[in-house]
Design an enzyme around this catalytic site. Structure first.
Site, PDB file in Angstrom:
ATOM      1  N   TYR A 362       0.819  -1.239   0.000  1.00 48.46           N
ATOM      2  CA  TYR A 362       0.000   0.000   0.000  1.00 48.46           C
ATOM      3  C   TYR A 362       0.849   1.283   0.000  1.00 48.46           C
ATOM      4  CZ  TYR A 362      -0.386  -0.321   5.279  1.00 48.46           C
ATOM      5  OH  TYR A 362      -0.193  -0.426   6.626  1.00 48.46           O
ATOM      6  N   GLU A 363       0.155   2.367  -0.344  1.00 50.02           N
ATOM      7  CA  GLU A 363       0.787   3.689  -0.574  1.00 50.02           C
ATOM      8  C   GLU A 363       1.936   3.589  -1.588  1.00 50.02           C
ATOM      9  OE1 GLU A 363       0.916   6.405   2.642  1.00 50.02           O
ATOM     10  OE2 GLU A 363      -0.692   5.372   3.711  1.00 50.02           O
ATOM     11  N   GLY A 364       1.694   2.745  -2.587  1.00 49.58           N
ATOM     12  CA  GLY A 364       2.670   2.544  -3.656  1.00 49.58           C
ATOM     13  C   GLY A 364       3.440   1.255  -3.430  1.00 49.58           C
TER      14      GLY A 364
END
Ligand code: COS
Length: 380
Positions: A362-364
């Protein structure tokens, strides 16, 4: 170069450590098993100022720096990575996004309550077909004069069911690509906004992850963040700070597993001696300690960049890429050191191993971090 923490840093770190040990630890196995969101603990974290660590006190925040935020994230994540991600999203995606780019009206109306933890925030970028490829937003917001008409679906939204305020990224003009995207503040309860079922996850099971649906939601014009077309840059800039938070979460997960493994290795005996006396175990501990320390330096450097007003897009991507890799690798090693006990829930390390995986996603994802890092070094 000065690597020492200030007295204020030590105070907030110790407060987070004490809270994690006394309050998060007792119920963490049960919350993981039952996928229980820690409602009352979020209130307590809010009372400690953890929901708006970096926000200016004039908007209800604790007015601390990014180093302090990293220290809190590490301590919480050592024990309960689910509680930590609730804090991270509220702080670095929602509060930061509003404080840095919101209007005074938006700050007064939303930020003041989010920073104190009276309200909880969520950040809604990912879609069924737009996670990594963030410009391909299908959620649309049509300008209707006084309001935007919002339609679409968002996936894997942390705090999805519990949040009160949602920052939603949507396309307003397909022709303009990344310049035709805007960010909007959507309140739970707005007509046409539905929270879908909760995801049944591998890790961070105490956090609350949902699909969201927007069917003809009327979002007032004053809830658009920044100038028309600023939404993609808003998401990118906000995510850069979010990545420091997730890197700190990964660091905490790794450190937590390491500390448990270190203690266990001095207690558990095989072949007539503590297993720490076997080089096979001692060398694992040496590698863990070295790699975790390297991860901490990257995370702190990125937090320092942000506090110094320097660009932190690349350093935050590096911190997240490396810390999440260390978290995954070293939690597996911690389970190995615990042997059969590592496979049993009571010893915590199997949960930390499961929790580690999301930090690479998550978040990239790690692959996205490599895009960010490689583009930056190639253009130098
Ligand atoms: N800060 C400011 N602007 C940025 C930026 C940043 N960190 N990153 C990109 N931009 C700008 C670019 O400068 C470009 O603007 P101009 O057209 O004015 O030059 C615009 O945004 C588009 O950027 P780019 O062409 O690099 O977009 P790409 O489609 O190639 O995507 C990546 C870039 C892959 C880096 C981006 O889509 C990304 O980060 N994806 C992952 C998103 C993510 O983290 N998803 C997880 C969801 S949250 S759990």
């Amino acid at each position: 170069m000065d690597f020492s923490l200030t007295e204020e840093h030590i105070m907030i770190r110790d407060a987070a450590r004490e809270f994690a040990q006394n309050e998060l630890l007792p119920g963490v196995i049960e919350r993981d098993e039952k996928q229980h969101f820690p409602d009352s603990l979020v209130k307590k974290m809010a009372n400690l100022g953890f929901m708006g660590i970096m926000v200016n006190p004039k908007y209800g925040g604790s007015g601390m720096d990014t180093i302090s935020y990293v220290l809190v994230m590490e301590e919480l994540s050592k024990v309960d990575a689910s509680a930590a991600v609730i804090v991270s999203v509220n702080n670095s995606l929602v509060c930061y996004g509003l404080e840095a780019f919101g209007s005074e009206y938006q700050k007064q109306k939303y930020l003041t309550k989010l920073a104190t933890g009276e309200l909880i925030g969520a950040f809604c970028l990912s879609e069924p077909e737009a996670g990594s490829d963030a410009t391909s937003q299908k959620t649309s917001a049509i300008d209707k004069g006084d309001y935007y008409l919002l339609n679409g679906t968002k996936n894997w939204i942390t705090n999805g069911g519990r949040a009160d305020v949602y920052l939603v990224i949507a396309q307003t003009d397909k022709e303009k690509g990344s310049h035709g995207i805007n960010a909007f503040i959507v309140e739970k309860g707005m007509k046409g906004f539905h929270v879908g079922p909760k995801e049944n996850k591998l890790g961070i099971r105490g956090s609350d992850t949902h699909t969201l649906q927007f069917n003809d939601v009327k979002v007032p014009k004053e809830n658009r963040i920044g100038d028309d077309g600023f939404g993609f840059k808003f998401a990118m800039k906000t995510l850069s700070g979010g990545r420091i938070g997730i890197a700190a979460q990964a660091l905490g997960i790794a450190q937590g597993a390491y500390e448990l493994a270190l203690k266990y290795s001095k207690e558990r005996k095989t072949f007539g001696t503590e297993i720490s006396n076997h080089q096979a175990i001692a060398f694992k501990l040496a590698d863990m300690h070295t790699e975790i320390s390297a991860a901490r330096h990257l995370v702190m450097k990125s937090a320092w960049d942000k506090d110094q007003g320097k660009n932190y897009d690349t350093s935050s991507a590096m911190a997240k890429l490396y810390a999440s890799k260390v978290a995954m690798k070293q939690t597996v090693e911690a389970v190995q050191i615990f042997g059969g006990n590592g496979f049993v829930k009571d010893y915590h390390v199997e949960r930390l191993m499961r929790d580690a995986k999301i930090t690479q996603i998550y978040e990239g994802t790690s692959e996205i971090q490599k895009i960010v890092i490689s583009r930056s070094i190639l253009k130098e």
